[in-house]
Design a protein around this motif. Structure first.
Motif, PDB file in Angstrom:
ATOM      1  N   ALA A 202      20.234  -4.326  25.067  1.00  0.00           N
ATOM      2  CA  ALA A 202      21.204  -4.337  26.158  1.00  0.00           C
ATOM      3  C   ALA A 202      20.858  -5.421  27.175  1.00  0.00           C
ATOM      4  O   ALA A 202      21.742  -6.096  27.711  1.00  0.00           O
ATOM      5  N   VAL A 203      19.550  -5.597  27.436  1.00  0.00           N
ATOM      6  CA  VAL A 203      19.109  -6.648  28.349  1.00  0.00           C
ATOM      7  C   VAL A 203      19.474  -8.017  27.782  1.00  0.00           C
ATOM      8  O   VAL A 203      20.011  -8.888  28.480  1.00  0.00           O
ATOM      9  N   GLU A 204      19.198  -8.214  26.515  1.00  0.00           N
ATOM     10  CA  GLU A 204      19.501  -9.492  25.864  1.00  0.00           C
ATOM     11  C   GLU A 204      20.979  -9.833  25.950  1.00  0.00           C
ATOM     12  O   GLU A 204      21.359 -10.984  26.195  1.00  0.00           O
ATOM     13  N   LYS A 205      21.835  -8.816  25.776  1.00  0.00           N
ATOM     14  CA  LYS A 205      23.286  -9.047  25.774  1.00  0.00           C
ATOM     15  C   LYS A 205      23.880  -9.064  27.184  1.00  0.00           C
ATOM     16  O   LYS A 205      25.057  -9.387  27.357  1.00  0.00           O
ATOM     17  N   GLY A 206      23.064  -8.713  28.172  1.00  0.00           N
ATOM     18  CA  GLY A 206      23.563  -8.737  29.547  1.00  0.00           C
ATOM     19  C   GLY A 206      24.379  -7.537  29.952  1.00  0.00           C
ATOM     20  O   GLY A 206      25.174  -7.609  30.897  1.00  0.00           O
ATOM     21  N   HIS A 207      24.197  -6.393  29.292  1.00  0.00           N
ATOM     22  CA  HIS A 207      24.972  -5.188  29.588  1.00  0.00           C
ATOM     23  C   HIS A 207      24.264  -4.370  30.671  1.00  0.00           C
ATOM     24  O   HIS A 207      23.538  -3.401  30.378  1.00  0.00           O
ATOM     25  N   VAL A 208      24.488  -4.735  31.919  1.00  0.00           N
ATOM     26  CA  VAL A 208      23.792  -4.091  33.039  1.00  0.00           C
ATOM     27  C   VAL A 208      24.113  -2.605  33.123  1.00  0.00           C
ATOM     28  O   VAL A 208      23.219  -1.781  33.354  1.00  0.00           O
ATOM     29  N   GLY A 209      25.380  -2.244  32.945  1.00  0.00           N
ATOM     30  CA  GLY A 209      25.768  -0.839  33.012  1.00  0.00           C
ATOM     31  C   GLY A 209      25.046   0.012  31.985  1.00  0.00           C
ATOM     32  O   GLY A 209      24.640   1.145  32.272  1.00  0.00           O
ATOM     33  N   VAL A 210      24.881  -0.518  30.796  1.00  0.00           N
ATOM     34  CA  VAL A 210      24.172   0.199  29.733  1.00  0.00           C
ATOM     35  C   VAL A 210      22.708   0.398  30.112  1.00  0.00           C
ATOM     36  O   VAL A 210      22.140   1.481  29.919  1.00  0.00           O
ATOM     37  N   VAL A 211      22.082  -0.644  30.660  1.00  0.00           N
ATOM     38  CA  VAL A 211      20.678  -0.553  31.061  1.00  0.00           C
ATOM     39  C   VAL A 211      20.495   0.523  32.120  1.00  0.00           C
ATOM     40  O   VAL A 211      19.532   1.306  32.077  1.00  0.00           O
ATOM     41  N   ARG A 212      21.400   0.599  33.066  1.00  0.00           N
ATOM     42  CA  ARG A 212      21.294   1.623  34.114  1.00  0.00           C
ATOM     43  C   ARG A 212      21.400   3.033  33.524  1.00  0.00           C
ATOM     44  O   ARG A 212      20.677   3.945  33.926  1.00  0.00           O
ATOM     45  N   VAL A 213      22.305   3.212  32.564  1.00  0.00           N
ATOM     46  CA  VAL A 213      22.454   4.523  31.925  1.00  0.00           C
ATOM     47  C   VAL A 213      21.191   4.881  31.132  1.00  0.00           C
ATOM     48  O   VAL A 213      20.686   6.003  31.212  1.00  0.00           O
ATOM     49  N   LEU A 214      20.679   3.935  30.372  1.00  0.00           N
ATOM     50  CA  LEU A 214      19.475   4.180  29.580  1.00  0.00           C
ATOM     51  C   LEU A 214      18.297   4.543  30.483  1.00  0.00           C
ATOM     52  O   LEU A 214      17.523   5.463  30.179  1.00  0.00           O
ATOM     53  N   ALA A 215      18.160   3.822  31.588  1.00  0.00           N
ATOM     54  CA  ALA A 215      17.070   4.115  32.530  1.00  0.00           C
ATOM     55  C   ALA A 215      17.224   5.510  33.118  1.00  0.00           C
ATOM     56  O   ALA A 215      16.242   6.249  33.293  1.00  0.00           O
ATOM     57  N   GLU A 216      18.459   5.888  33.388  1.00  0.00           N
ATOM     58  CA  GLU A 216      18.741   7.220  33.934  1.00  0.00           C
ATOM     59  C   GLU A 216      18.279   8.320  32.986  1.00  0.00           C
ATOM     60  O   GLU A 216      17.832   9.384  33.421  1.00  0.00           O
ATOM     61  N   PHE A 217      18.365   8.041  31.670  1.00  0.00           N
ATOM     62  CA  PHE A 217      17.985   9.045  30.677  1.00  0.00           C
ATOM     63  C   PHE A 217      16.568   8.825  30.121  1.00  0.00           C
ATOM     64  O   PHE A 217      16.240   9.315  29.047  1.00  0.00           O
ATOM     65  N   ALA A 219      14.768   5.829  29.471  1.00  0.00           N
ATOM     66  CA  ALA A 219      14.361   4.667  28.672  1.00  0.00           C
ATOM     67  C   ALA A 219      13.195   3.961  29.363  1.00  0.00           C
ATOM     68  O   ALA A 219      13.160   3.845  30.585  1.00  0.00           O
ATOM     69  N   ALA A 220      12.250   3.508  28.558  1.00  0.00           N
ATOM     70  CA  ALA A 220      11.063   2.840  29.095  1.00  0.00           C
ATOM     71  C   ALA A 220      11.418   1.418  29.505  1.00  0.00           C
ATOM     72  O   ALA A 220      11.543   0.530  28.657  1.00  0.00           O
ATOM     73  N   ILE A 221      11.553   1.180  30.804  1.00  0.00           N
ATOM     74  CA  ILE A 221      12.034  -0.117  31.276  1.00  0.00           C
ATOM     75  C   ILE A 221      10.968  -1.206  31.225  1.00  0.00           C
ATOM     76  O   ILE A 221      11.281  -2.390  31.401  1.00  0.00           O
ATOM     77  N   ASN A 222       9.729  -0.816  30.964  1.00  0.00           N
ATOM     78  CA  ASN A 222       8.660  -1.817  30.855  1.00  0.00           C
ATOM     79  C   ASN A 222       8.149  -1.989  29.426  1.00  0.00           C
ATOM     80  O   ASN A 222       7.271  -2.804  29.174  1.00  0.00           O
ATOM     81  N   ALA A 223       8.699  -1.202  28.497  1.00  0.00           N
ATOM     82  CA  ALA A 223       8.210  -1.231  27.116  1.00  0.00           C
ATOM     83  C   ALA A 223       8.585  -2.537  26.430  1.00  0.00           C
ATOM     84  O   ALA A 223       9.748  -2.968  26.470  1.00  0.00           O
ATOM     85  N   PRO A 224       7.620  -3.218  25.777  1.00  0.00           N
ATOM     86  CA  PRO A 224       7.901  -4.485  25.099  1.00  0.00           C
ATOM     87  C   PRO A 224       8.542  -4.275  23.737  1.00  0.00           C
ATOM     88  O   PRO A 224       8.479  -3.186  23.170  1.00  0.00           O
ATOM     89  N   ASN A 225       9.137  -5.350  23.209  1.00  0.00           N
ATOM     90  CA  ASN A 225       9.631  -5.310  21.841  1.00  0.00           C
ATOM     91  C   ASN A 225       8.481  -5.607  20.877  1.00  0.00           C
ATOM     92  O   ASN A 225       7.327  -5.678  21.297  1.00  0.00           O
ATOM     93  N   LYS A 226       8.797  -5.798  19.593  1.00  0.00           N
ATOM     94  CA  LYS A 226       7.731  -5.971  18.607  1.00  0.00           C
ATOM     95  C   LYS A 226       6.910  -7.238  18.843  1.00  0.00           C
ATOM     96  O   LYS A 226       5.785  -7.358  18.364  1.00  0.00           O
ATOM     97  N   ASN A 227       7.476  -8.190  19.586  1.00  0.00           N
ATOM     98  CA  ASN A 227       6.766  -9.441  19.881  1.00  0.00           C
ATOM     99  C   ASN A 227       5.987  -9.372  21.189  1.00  0.00           C
ATOM    100  O   ASN A 227       5.438 -10.375  21.644  1.00  0.00           O
ATOM    101  N   GLY A 228       5.974  -8.176  21.791  1.00  0.00           N
ATOM    102  CA  GLY A 228       5.232  -8.008  23.026  1.00  0.00           C
ATOM    103  C   GLY A 228       5.969  -8.505  24.255  1.00  0.00           C
ATOM    104  O   GLY A 228       5.362  -8.658  25.322  1.00  0.00           O
ATOM    105  N   VAL A 229       7.261  -8.760  24.145  1.00  0.00           N
ATOM    106  CA  VAL A 229       8.046  -9.272  25.265  1.00  0.00           C
ATOM    107  C   VAL A 229       8.760  -8.114  25.960  1.00  0.00           C
ATOM    108  O   VAL A 229       9.461  -7.332  25.334  1.00  0.00           O
ATOM    109  N   ARG A 230       8.585  -8.013  27.274  1.00  0.00           N
ATOM    110  CA  ARG A 230       9.177  -6.928  28.049  1.00  0.00           C
ATOM    111  C   ARG A 230      10.620  -7.242  28.436  1.00  0.00           C
ATOM    112  O   ARG A 230      11.033  -8.408  28.437  1.00  0.00           O
ATOM    113  N   PRO A 231      11.394  -6.196  28.790  1.00  0.00           N
ATOM    114  CA  PRO A 231      12.802  -6.404  29.145  1.00  0.00           C
ATOM    115  C   PRO A 231      13.024  -7.464  30.219  1.00  0.00           C
ATOM    116  O   PRO A 231      13.936  -8.293  30.106  1.00  0.00           O
TER     117      PRO A 231
END
Length: 300
Positions: A202-217, A219-231
């Motif tokens: 969602a961060v990559e695609k620029g979907h701010v509304g989705v990110v806010r909903v995920l965080a509300e439920f 979602a780990a906002i600091n968790a990295p992807n498989k390459n170790g890159v954080r949101p």
């Protein structure tokens, strides 16, 4: 006497030919009488055809049954009548898709409820391996998602590509669908085969509304992807200005620098092919960081 015999033979031949055409898939599109009646919701015609002994499960028009076309068009009454007359509600099309799936694709919630009450399966995947709930998530149809799950669909089903419904909804930017899935128990932190979480995509695609909903439920906002890159690093990489601001607002950790007055962020080099509403590519992300007093250093 001979005249009567000739007339009788004529009518016998005529009705025999008529019956054959009623049963067969004819016309430019190869449609049977039952298929046409179901397609146009002609209920009386369906009853008449059944009285004439027409097979209501014959696949026509490229491999579709009358129930399938009625489900696709949203004809609840026609689907019910066909089932009452003995038609099978789970007969797949020639490509393997079921009436339930095509009703989901077209957003016909009432048809889904009826098909399930008649024995339809809400977990049978499409020919491409996508479950009905995944299709609803991709289309952003929150009401359909809720209906399917309440009728037994698996909310965390993993498709042939390793994606879950909530990941697909996040990728497409469907914030309401993400909310519905999360409310129904979707795993918002599940990483797909590619090692990416719903929040990261969602961060990559620029979907701010989705990110806010995920965080509300949760979602780990600091968790990295498989390459170790954080949101937040992904936001800088793709030049997502509003996303960067939203993540900071949500409390994303920015690595402290030697200066206590200016936090530091290590990020991948900018993607100059990315577009943002406030700049070009990754440069826009750097601009956002600078606006918030964050120093950015590119990863090697």
């Amino acid at each position: 006497m001979s005249v009567c015999i000739c007339i009788s033979l004529f009518y016998f031949s005529f009705f025999h030919l008529l019956a054959a055409r009623i049963h067969a898939c004819t016309g430019a599109e190869g449609s049977s009488a039952a298929f046409i009646a179901a397609k146009h919701n002609h209920i009386d015609a369906l009853f008449l055809l059944a009285e004439l002994g027409v097979n209501l499960d014959t696949l026509c028009n490229g491999g579709f049954s009358p129930v399938f076309i009625a489900a696709q068009r949203g004809h609840v009454h026609a689907v019910g009548v066909l089932a009452e007359l003995g038609a099978k509600v789970n007969t797949p099309s020639s490509n393997g898709d079921t009436p339930v799936l095509v009703a989901v694709q077209n957003g016909h919630v009432d048809v889904i409820r009826l098909l399930v009450s008649l024995g339809g399966n809400v977990n049978t995947p499409a020919s491409n391996g996508h479950a009905p709930v995944r299709v609803a998530a991709q289309n952003g149809h929150g009401k359909m998602i809720r209906t399917l799950v309440l009728l037994g669909a698996k909310v965390n089903v993993v498709d042939s590509e390793g994606s879950t419904p909530v990941y697909v909804a996040a990728q497409q930017g469907h914030a309401n669908a993400v909310r519905v899935l999360a409310e129904l128990g979707a795993y918002v932190n599940y990483s797909i085969n590619a090692g990416t979480t719903p929040l990261c995509v969602a961060v990559e695609k620029g979907h701010v509304g989705v990110v806010r909903v995920l965080a509300e439920f949760g979602a780990a906002i600091n968790a990295p992807n498989k390459n170790g890159v954080r949101p937040i690093q992904i936001a800088v990489h793709y030049g997502q200005v509003e996303m960067f601001k939203a993540l900071v607002e949500l409390g994303v950790t920015v690595t402290p620098s030697a200066s206590p007055h200016r936090p530091h962020l290590l990020a991948p080099p900018p993607d100059f092919s990315a577009k943002s509403g406030s700049g070009s590519g990754g440069y826009a992300g750097v601009l956002a960081a600078a606006m918030l007093g964050v120093q950015v250093t590119w990863m090697p």
